[in-house]
Design a protein around this motif. Structure first.
Motif, PDB file in Angstrom:
ATOM      1  N   ALA A  60       0.836  -1.203   0.000  1.00  0.00           N
ATOM      2  CA  ALA A  60       0.000   0.000   0.000  1.00  0.00           C
ATOM      3  C   ALA A  60       0.871   1.253   0.000  1.00  0.00           C
ATOM      4  O   ALA A  60       0.594   2.220  -0.722  1.00  0.00           O
ATOM      5  N   THR A  61       1.929   1.229   0.802  1.00  0.00           N
ATOM      6  CA  THR A  61       2.844   2.370   0.841  1.00  0.00           C
ATOM      7  C   THR A  61       3.483   2.579  -0.528  1.00  0.00           C
ATOM      8  O   THR A  61       3.597   3.722  -1.014  1.00  0.00           O
ATOM      9  N   ALA A  62       3.893   1.489  -1.169  1.00  0.00           N
ATOM     10  CA  ALA A  62       4.463   1.584  -2.518  1.00  0.00           C
ATOM     11  C   ALA A  62       3.434   2.099  -3.512  1.00  0.00           C
ATOM     12  O   ALA A  62       3.764   2.885  -4.416  1.00  0.00           O
ATOM     13  N   GLY A  63       2.182   1.677  -3.336  1.00  0.00           N
ATOM     14  CA  GLY A  63       1.117   2.137  -4.228  1.00  0.00           C
ATOM     15  C   GLY A  63       0.873   3.629  -4.104  1.00  0.00           C
ATOM     16  O   GLY A  63       0.730   4.339  -5.114  1.00  0.00           O
ATOM     17  N   ALA A 176      -3.570  11.358   4.796  1.00  0.00           N
ATOM     18  CA  ALA A 176      -3.672  10.695   6.099  1.00  0.00           C
ATOM     19  C   ALA A 176      -3.611   9.182   5.921  1.00  0.00           C
ATOM     20  O   ALA A 176      -2.968   8.466   6.705  1.00  0.00           O
ATOM     21  N   ASN A 177      -4.268   8.696   4.887  1.00  0.00           N
ATOM     22  CA  ASN A 177      -4.266   7.266   4.590  1.00  0.00           C
ATOM     23  C   ASN A 177      -2.866   6.787   4.234  1.00  0.00           C
ATOM     24  O   ASN A 177      -2.422   5.723   4.669  1.00  0.00           O
ATOM     25  N   ALA A 178      -2.168   7.554   3.425  1.00  0.00           N
ATOM     26  CA  ALA A 178      -0.812   7.187   3.033  1.00  0.00           C
ATOM     27  C   ALA A 178       0.116   7.151   4.252  1.00  0.00           C
ATOM     28  O   ALA A 178       0.982   6.276   4.371  1.00  0.00           O
ATOM     29  N   THR A 179      -0.077   8.102   5.162  1.00  0.00           N
ATOM     30  CA  THR A 179       0.715   8.128   6.393  1.00  0.00           C
ATOM     31  C   THR A 179       0.394   6.928   7.257  1.00  0.00           C
ATOM     32  O   THR A 179       1.290   6.265   7.799  1.00  0.00           O
ATOM     33  N   LYS A 180      -0.896   6.629   7.374  1.00  0.00           N
ATOM     34  CA  LYS A 180      -1.345   5.515   8.215  1.00  0.00           C
ATOM     35  C   LYS A 180      -0.713   4.201   7.799  1.00  0.00           C
ATOM     36  O   LYS A 180      -0.192   3.459   8.646  1.00  0.00           O
ATOM     37  N   SER A 221      -4.837   1.423  -2.633  1.00  0.00           N
ATOM     38  CA  SER A 221      -3.996   2.623  -2.530  1.00  0.00           C
ATOM     39  C   SER A 221      -4.118   3.481  -3.780  1.00  0.00           C
ATOM     40  O   SER A 221      -4.151   4.714  -3.704  1.00  0.00           O
ATOM     41  N   ARG A 222      -4.221   2.854  -4.923  1.00  0.00           N
ATOM     42  CA  ARG A 222      -4.311   3.595  -6.183  1.00  0.00           C
ATOM     43  C   ARG A 222      -5.730   4.120  -6.427  1.00  0.00           C
ATOM     44  O   ARG A 222      -5.919   5.242  -6.888  1.00  0.00           O
TER      45      ARG A 222
END
Length: 252
Positions: A60-63, A176-180, A221-222
């Protein structure tokens, strides 16, 4: 786990859980009962689920990063704080089946719905992130305690982290989602280590589950970046409501 369809169930369920966890949170409330149903003791199910969460959050972080959404180094500071808390939480993990625990968590989830629906409207065009100075330290301290709960069970924590980052640090829901997901990746590594050292991980099942979790997380994520804050808000309300009802009326 002998039948072939158990593996299909794990991958399919993992895909759904990975998507839910990445866009909102609460997927562990689905994953844990399935793992227990497949014959794992609750403590082993809790540890095994962390294998899938590590893979899920890494992808998800990579996405998010592939869509140019990253909050580094802010997410690293919060992640290290959460990592330290998760070590404590994993070591003091207790019975997750208590009826009182379920009802309290259900109330918390409904409060989250209330906040999402009735929160003061923040105009995105005037949103200025607060990720330095005192707000950085507020985040570091808060995420240490989030980490303790995350190390303990992790179920439902994603909702709280998204709202905290949105209201306290003034991030858009997408950021916020990307940080989470980056923070969860870091603190889950430490929790997984504790569970593994205590022989509470079934690696075979965990890695099979991770195939589904990782696929769902990459897609989510995308999609969440493309759809924006409105999509995440709607998804949050739906998922929090479902999880609250499940917790109130049914055992974990």
């Amino acid at each position: 786990m002998e039948a072939w369809y158990h593996y299909v169930l794990l991958i399919g369920m993992g895909f759904v859980v990975g998507f839910i966890n990445t866009v909102a949170g609460g997927g562990s409330l689905i994953a844990l009962p399935v793992l227990i149903f497949l014959g794992l003791p609750p403590s082993v199910a809790n540890g095994t689920n962390r294998v899938a969460i590590v893979i899920q959050t890494a992808l998800a972080t990579a996405g998010f990063k592939s869509k140019q959404v990253s909050t580094f180094p802010f997410n690293l500071y919060l992640g290290i704080s959460g990592l330290l808390g998760a070590i404590i939480g994993a070591y003091i993990a207790v019975d997750i089946h208590g009826e009182t625990f379920n009802k309290i968590l259900a109330i918390v989830m409904m409060l989250v719905v209330f906040i999402i629906v009735f929160k003061p409207k923040i105009r995105l065009e005037t949103l200025h992130e607060r990720i330095t100075g005192k707000y950085l330290w507020i985040g570091i301290i808060s995420f240490f305690f989030f980490g303790i709960y995350g190390g303990f069970i992790n179920a439902g924590l994603g909702f709280i982290m998204i709202l905290f980052l949105h209201f306290v640090n003034r991030m858009t829901l997408v950021r916020a989602n990307a940080t989470k997901v980056a923070v969860v990746f870091l603190y889950t590594l430490s929790a997984l280590l504790v569970f593994a050292l205590n022989d509470k991980v079934n690696w075979k099942i965990g890695l099979i589950l991770a195939i589904g979790n990782g696929s769902g997380a990459w897609l989510a994520s995308r999609v969440s970046v493309n759809k924006g804050d409105g999509f995440i808000k709607s998804f949050l309300v739906i998922m929090v409501s479902i999880m609250a009802i499940k917790l109130w009326f049914f055992d974990l």
